[in-house]
Design a protein around this motif. Structure first.
Motif, short mmCIF file in Angstrom:
data_model
loop_
_atom_site.label_atom_id
_atom_site.label_comp_id
_atom_site.label_asym_id
_atom_site.label_seq_id
_atom_site.Cartn_x
_atom_site.Cartn_y
_atom_site.Cartn_z
N UNK A 58 6.02 -10.07 -5.00
CA UNK A 58 6.60 -7.88 -4.32
C UNK A 58 6.15 -8.04 -3.37
N UNK A 59 7.38 -7.31 -2.63
CA UNK A 59 7.95 -7.53 -1.32
C UNK A 59 7.34 -6.11 -0.60
N UNK A 60 7.02 -5.60 -0.01
CA UNK A 60 7.25 -4.62 0.81
C UNK A 60 8.07 -3.86 0.57
N UNK A 61 8.98 -4.01 -0.24
CA UNK A 61 9.79 -2.73 0.09
C UNK A 61 9.80 -2.10 -1.72
N UNK A 62 9.38 -2.82 -2.43
CA UNK A 62 9.50 -2.94 -3.97
C UNK A 62 7.69 -2.29 -3.74
N UNK A 63 6.54 -3.14 -2.88
CA UNK A 63 5.06 -2.32 -2.88
C UNK A 63 5.38 -0.73 -2.65
N UNK A 64 6.32 -0.80 -1.55
CA UNK A 64 6.18 0.84 -1.56
C UNK A 64 6.81 1.44 -2.12
N UNK A 65 7.75 0.84 -3.16
CA UNK A 65 8.42 1.51 -3.76
C UNK A 65 8.28 2.27 -5.55
N UNK A 66 7.63 1.06 -5.83
CA UNK A 66 6.23 1.40 -6.48
C UNK A 66 5.09 2.75 -6.47
N UNK A 67 4.69 2.60 -5.47
CA UNK A 67 3.61 3.85 -4.81
C UNK A 67 4.10 5.05 -4.97
N UNK A 68 4.89 5.02 -5.06
CA UNK A 68 6.22 6.02 -3.91
C UNK A 68 6.44 7.01 -6.24
N UNK A 69 6.94 5.82 -6.70
CA UNK A 69 7.60 6.21 -7.80
C UNK A 69 6.42 6.92 -9.01
N UNK A 70 5.17 6.38 -8.94
CA UNK A 70 3.84 6.25 -9.67
C UNK A 70 3.97 8.14 -9.08
N UNK A 71 3.41 7.63 -7.24
CA UNK A 71 2.76 9.69 -7.38
C UNK A 71 4.18 10.96 -8.09
#
Length: 384
Positions: free
Chosen positions: A1-14
């Motif tokens: 998982x790259x940086x952008x995917x990690x950030x996108x996933x965290x925001x989606x979960x919130x």
């Protein structure tokens, strides 16, 4: 998982959990009224409990300080940023609160982080109330010491944790008035328990200073104790911003050598220090007593009306009056309904509060009028 995917996933979960935080661009809003765009709301989300952020005497002091010193300090207090204005404020705070020394910090968050980081070592233990502010618990978890948390305001469990063997020192950490629940710590019982050991007691009184106790000296003075380290912040009852650590001469000298947040941060503007002295003058005066009495009247009025609400009302006697809703989505719906009726209220959700305890965090101030509370209760009684 790259940086952008990690950030996108965290925001989606919130977002999916109805826990995404948003900011609103406020045109004016520290006092009784809050303006966003062309709409004005009665503000029930301000920590300016005594209404001092708009006080003419405090505003003039900042203006005069800016004319005298400029708008910035120009450096760390260890280099060139510690002025006569800063020193006078530290001296006044120490005298007012009964400590040998006071050290100014740019914020309460940085003061808590600095003290815990500087004082603790690997062999030590921090024993903190489970509902302590994020700045305290984060500092404790990042420190070299072990962190143990006791159930909220549970002095018996605190005593049990303090009794466990340890090669190092112990630091007990709590708040005076808790920021999300609005209740007070049993400081007298906590202090007695701590004194039976060789532990030190650190109290963050962000929501008590200026508001409770004789002359607004805060929760510790009100309950007749003197912790080893007292943190007071200026963004709530004092109406400005910044913080101070009250302590002994030895601890102050130690922090001046080892508190990295103090050493490597630009000090607050001297004009701010002058505004803070002006705010303290109001707090300690008969006018300060009058403002505290007005705030107490608004709290009592709200609690009388809120007792009939179909929402869980806590036992808080402070300016913080949370209404426990439970589900995130429901808290958001209620906050939006209140805003549609021109009452600005913030929905607080996990992770700021425990799961399942999303709430409307209502804050009352001395600037509120009786009709403001009546209107708030009327809308709340109207349901969802």
């Amino acid at each position: 998982m790259n940086w952008q995917q990690r950030i996108d996933n965290a925001l989606s979960e919130r977002r999916a959990a109805e826990a995404l935080r948003t900011r609103h661009v406020v045109c004016q809003g520290a006092g009784r009224w809050l303006t966003i765009g062309d709409r004005r709301y009665c503000n029930f989300s301000s920590n300016d409990y005594l209404g001092l952020s708009q006080h003419p005497f405090v505003v003039r002091a900042w203006q005069q300080g800016a004319e005298q010193f400029g708008v910035g300090s120009g450096g760390s207090g260890h280099v060139s940023g510690h002025t006569v204005a800063h020193q006078a404020l530290e001296n006044e705070l120490a005298d007012w609160l009964g400590y040998p020394r006071a050290l100014l910090f740019i914020s309460g968050f940085s003061a808590n982080q600095a003290v815990i980081a500087a004082l603790t070592a690997k062999e030590d233990r921090i024993v903190a109330d489970k509902l302590s502010h994020a700045s305290l618990l984060e500092a404790a978890s990042h420190s070299p010491a072990q962190l143990r948390r006791f159930a909220h305001n549970d002095v018996r469990q605190l005593a049990s944790l303090l009794a466990k063997p340890l090669s190092g020192q112990q630091l007990v950490v709590t708040e005076g008035i808790f920021s999300m629940d609005g209740d007070s710590a049993p400081l007298c019982a906590i202090s007695e328990t701590v004194q039976q050991t060789q532990a030190w007691l650190m109290v963050d009184d962000a929501h008590g200073i200026g508001v409770v106790g004789e002359q607004g000296r805060g929760s510790c003075h009100q309950q007749g104790i003197k912790p080893d380290v007292l943190i007071v912040t200026f963004g709530k009852g004092v109406g400005v911003s910044g913080a101070a650590v009250l302590c002994s001469d030895t601890v102050a000298n130690y922090l001046l050598q080892f508190a990295r947040h103090l050493i490597y941060s630009t000090s607050m503007p001297p004009a701010q220090a002058l505004a803070l002295r002006a705010a303290l003058q109001v707090i300690r005066s008969p006018e300060g007593d009058d403002r505290r009495q007005r705030l107490a009247a608004r709290i009592a009025q709200f609690r009388r009306g809120a007792a009939q609400l179909p929402l869980a009302v806590t036992g808080s006697q402070s300016a913080i009056q949370p209404l426990i809703v439970g589900e995130n989505a429901r808290a958001l719906r209620l906050a939006e309904r209140l805003r549609q009726q021109n009452c600005w209220v913030t929905a607080i959700r996990p992770p700021t509060v425990p799961p399942g305890t999303a709430r409307l965090r209502l804050t009352l101030t001395a600037e509120h009028q009786a009709q403001d509370i009546d209107r708030l209760l009327e809308v709340l009684h109207g349901g969802e």
